[in-house]
Motif scaffolding. Structure first.
Motif, PDB file in Angstrom:
ATOM      1  N   ARG A   1      77.582   5.740  37.281  1.00  0.00           N
ATOM      2  CA  ARG A   1      76.663   5.005  36.188  1.00  0.00           C
ATOM      3  C   ARG A   1      76.574   6.559  35.086  1.00  0.00           C
ATOM      4  O   ARG A   1      76.336   5.984  34.220  1.00  0.00           O
ATOM      5  N   LEU A   2      76.726   7.434  35.647  1.00  0.00           N
ATOM      6  CA  LEU A   2      75.869   8.619  35.281  1.00  0.00           C
ATOM      7  C   LEU A   2      77.124   9.845  34.782  1.00  0.00           C
ATOM      8  O   LEU A   2      76.679  10.681  35.641  1.00  0.00           O
TER       9      LEU A   2
ATOM     10  N   TYR B   1      74.183  16.090  44.773  1.00  0.00           N
ATOM     11  CA  TYR B   1      74.554  14.627  44.588  1.00  0.00           C
ATOM     12  C   TYR B   1      75.700  14.481  46.488  1.00  0.00           C
ATOM     13  O   TYR B   1      76.266  15.087  46.230  1.00  0.00           O
TER      14      TYR B   1
ATOM     15  N   ALA C   1      68.530  15.758  39.401  1.00  0.00           N
ATOM     16  CA  ALA C   1      67.065  15.602  39.603  1.00  0.00           C
ATOM     17  C   ALA C   1      67.246  14.973  41.029  1.00  0.00           C
ATOM     18  O   ALA C   1      68.067  14.714  41.648  1.00  0.00           O
TER      19      ALA C   1
ATOM     20  N   VAL D   1      66.072   3.246  41.600  1.00  0.00           N
ATOM     21  CA  VAL D   1      66.792   4.302  41.971  1.00  0.00           C
ATOM     22  C   VAL D   1      67.358   4.544  40.328  1.00  0.00           C
ATOM     23  O   VAL D   1      67.183   5.496  39.460  1.00  0.00           O
ATOM     24  N   MET D   2      68.586   4.170  40.378  1.00  0.00           N
ATOM     25  CA  MET D   2      69.235   3.703  39.071  1.00  0.00           C
ATOM     26  C   MET D   2      68.300   4.528  37.207  1.00  0.00           C
ATOM     27  O   MET D   2      68.290   5.058  36.853  1.00  0.00           O
TER      28      MET D   2
ATOM     29  N   LEU E   1      66.819   7.546  37.166  1.00  0.00           N
ATOM     30  CA  LEU E   1      67.672   8.595  36.989  1.00  0.00           C
ATOM     31  C   LEU E   1      68.509   8.466  35.415  1.00  0.00           C
ATOM     32  O   LEU E   1      68.628   9.044  34.537  1.00  0.00           O
ATOM     33  N   LYS E   2      68.727   7.401  34.550  1.00  0.00           N
ATOM     34  CA  LYS E   2      68.654   6.383  33.730  1.00  0.00           C
ATOM     35  C   LYS E   2      67.325   7.144  32.894  1.00  0.00           C
ATOM     36  O   LYS E   2      68.523   7.550  31.393  1.00  0.00           O
TER      37      LYS E   2
ATOM     38  N   ASP F   1      68.603  10.970  32.432  1.00  0.00           N
ATOM     39  CA  ASP F   1      69.731  11.078  31.660  1.00  0.00           C
ATOM     40  C   ASP F   1      69.618  10.863  30.476  1.00  0.00           C
ATOM     41  O   ASP F   1      70.273  11.472  29.348  1.00  0.00           O
TER      42      ASP F   1
ATOM     43  N   LEU G   1      72.129  15.163  33.047  1.00  0.00           N
ATOM     44  CA  LEU G   1      71.462  14.844  34.250  1.00  0.00           C
ATOM     45  C   LEU G   1      73.291  15.244  34.827  1.00  0.00           C
ATOM     46  O   LEU G   1      73.490  14.688  35.163  1.00  0.00           O
TER      47      LEU G   1
END
Lengths: 344, 344
Positions: free
Chosen positions: A29-30, A344, B95, B108-109, B112-113, B116, B126
């Motif tokens: 996703r990132l 990660y 992170a 969680v996403m 993190l988004k 980022d 990120l």
């Protein structure tokens, strides 16, 4: 039908997903060009800055009877090991703490002294961090390192005909942990191997300086898992001889053959190097081993194909894959010794 | 007598000590040449690598109604602000999360988004981190940046006759926080100022490139506290005119004069720059302000002496010192917006 739909629509809990699947999804996703190895590798001129962070939590990562000093050392060593496995030199360590209100100043200082003492051995300082409130004690140790681009070794370069080399011995920390968790005692040097490990900074730099190392990782999640990752990332088969994996006397004298096997292959937390290298590396191993005082062993070979094959007395062993997972593991409430091999 | 002795010998709890005293003792006990400013500054050739980590905890740092995306942005912005205040350019963000088992993948996403997206605005990625079990949600955001040594500005260089300059306006995030905590709503742009702040990376680089900035800090702990730190570190008196501190219309239209005063001086969380500079800087302020679209104001002057003096309508105000403390504050269980101005 409605129940089924609502179940499907219900947001996935981290617990159901598991740590490894969550991490896969985060990276998908990132995406970042600097991610996907033991450390983030950030290009800077002719070098990569290596940066990594490892969290520990009182309830999942701290074995019975360990002192805060040992835990600080351990957390710092696991961060430095990630830098070492890429051939890097540590530059700086930070520690961010989540502290419950009733924790004593003495314990906080002991933890940080453990971090600082470990950093000092590898030429870095504890250069600060952050202090926060926490329900229970947890901490993140941040490591910053540097490596010349031409000396950087990733997880992705193993090639057929490479040999597989490792530093140190395997299984002892995991065996020691299982005894401490049962309230049993272990010899001092064994306790040290578990709680005050020595990341292989100098060994890695010397091995990589030969120009022959093709892929590298540390063994923090267990030897089998490290080999699995190298095999998957490099798209090769890795075959090792179980007999050639070094184990120390205490481990073999203390546990059954089956337990030794489990601790050696799946135990983790050794912070040894697991590398593949062109076959000519064998000409250098003796000298580097003598210079550093660290045992370095050839345990196997790389082939075309995929997966990890473990030979015992020449016969392939059936290994059911196993690894720790912060959320799925039955051992969730115990020291899980995980989370340091991957950024990660 | 015995009671007294045992009280004296009883290990000091962090709660009794307070965050600031604990940090003082850590730095005294574990000194490092790279510590003592907003970031650790690690020398590398002609540059300093700037490294910093900021923790947030669900129970103390997250205001009512904030989304995980906003909290991720906020945490990243506060880390980048520390790099910005030293004139640095962000290179990488990590992170590390402590996640309770029942947290959803979506949350969680989102977090993190947020991290980022904020990193991307400032040219960084990120680049990974760590995933751990947590009793409640907490996270550490790590920032890595770089600045040429000749452009590095510390907290220690303010000199008599310098002017005091600041970016942006003060008090609005703190005012917005007090309303959100009461369940009241605020205009969108005000909410954004609180939860999605914009660290002043470009403004800092341009101001410092004049060669005239002598000391710098961000205002994350509040304007008064930032001035107090600059004054203490540089051993000078700093005097500002309260009327010259920029406030936005919403703040003055919403709060009483007394509340405005409190939010402007002690609120914190603006992530504005608070700098001292040679008087000739005033010749550059207009142009840099136009280039960046950010208001830059002169609010006071540096004198020989010590401490911070606030003038209101020409008269000195008596200010009782106040700051957040993770452990001592009554507001412990609320968003404390602390911990980002100092690396420890």
């Amino acid at each position: 039908m409605i129940l089924e739909m609502s179940l499907r629509c219900y947001p996935m809990r981290v617990h159901d997903l598991g740590e490894h699947e969550l991490i896969k999804r985060i990276i998908k996703r990132l995406p970042s060009p600097n991610i996907g190895d033991d450390c983030a590798a950030v290009p800077l001129g002719d070098s990569y800055l290596l940066i990594t962070v490892d969290g520990i939590h009182e309830k999942t990562d701290i074995p019975k009877g360990a002192t805060l000093y040992e835990i600080g050392w351990y957390a710092c060593a696991s961060t430095i090991s990630d830098i070492a496995s890429k051939g890097g030199k540590p530059l700086s360590i930070l520690a961010s703490l989540f502290i419950p209100e009733d924790m004593s100043e003495k314990d906080v200082m002991s933890f940080l002294k453990g971090v600082d003492d470990c950093a000092s051995v590898y030429g870095a300082f504890l250069d600060g961090g952050d202090i926060n409130y926490g329900d229970s004690f947890s901490a993140d140790v941040v490591g910053l390192g540097i490596v010349e681009k031409r000396h950087y070794v990733s997880r992705y370069g193993a090639r057929p005909d490479d040999v597989v080399i490792v530093t140190g011995t395997f299984g002892t920390p995991s065996g020691a942990l299982s005894m401490l968790q049962e309230g049993l005692s272990v010899p001092d040097y064994v306790r040290r191997k578990l709680l005050m490990p020595t990341p292989r900074v100098r060994e890695s730099i010397l091995l990589i300086s030969t120009g022959l190392v093709t892929a590298s990782i540390d063994s923090s999640d267990g030897l089998y898992e490290s080999l699995r990752i190298l095999s998957e990332c490099s798209e090769v088969n890795i075959t090792i001889d179980y007999e050639r994996v070094p184990k120390d006397e205490w481990l073999e004298a203390t546990f059954s053959e089956e337990s030794v096997f489990k601790h050696v292959l799946f135990g983790g937390g050794e912070f040894e190097l697991v590398m593949t290298a062109r076959p000519e590396i064998v000409n250098y191993i003796g000298r580097i081993s003598k210079l550093t005082g660290t045992r370095i062993s050839v345990i196997g070979k790389v082939y075309e194909g995929k997966g990890v094959k473990i030979l015992a007395k020449g016969h392939p062993l059936k290994v059911s894959e196993r690894g720790w997972d912060s959320f799925k593991s039955q051992d969730n409430r115990h020291f899980r010794r995980n989370g340091s091999s991957s950024n990660y």
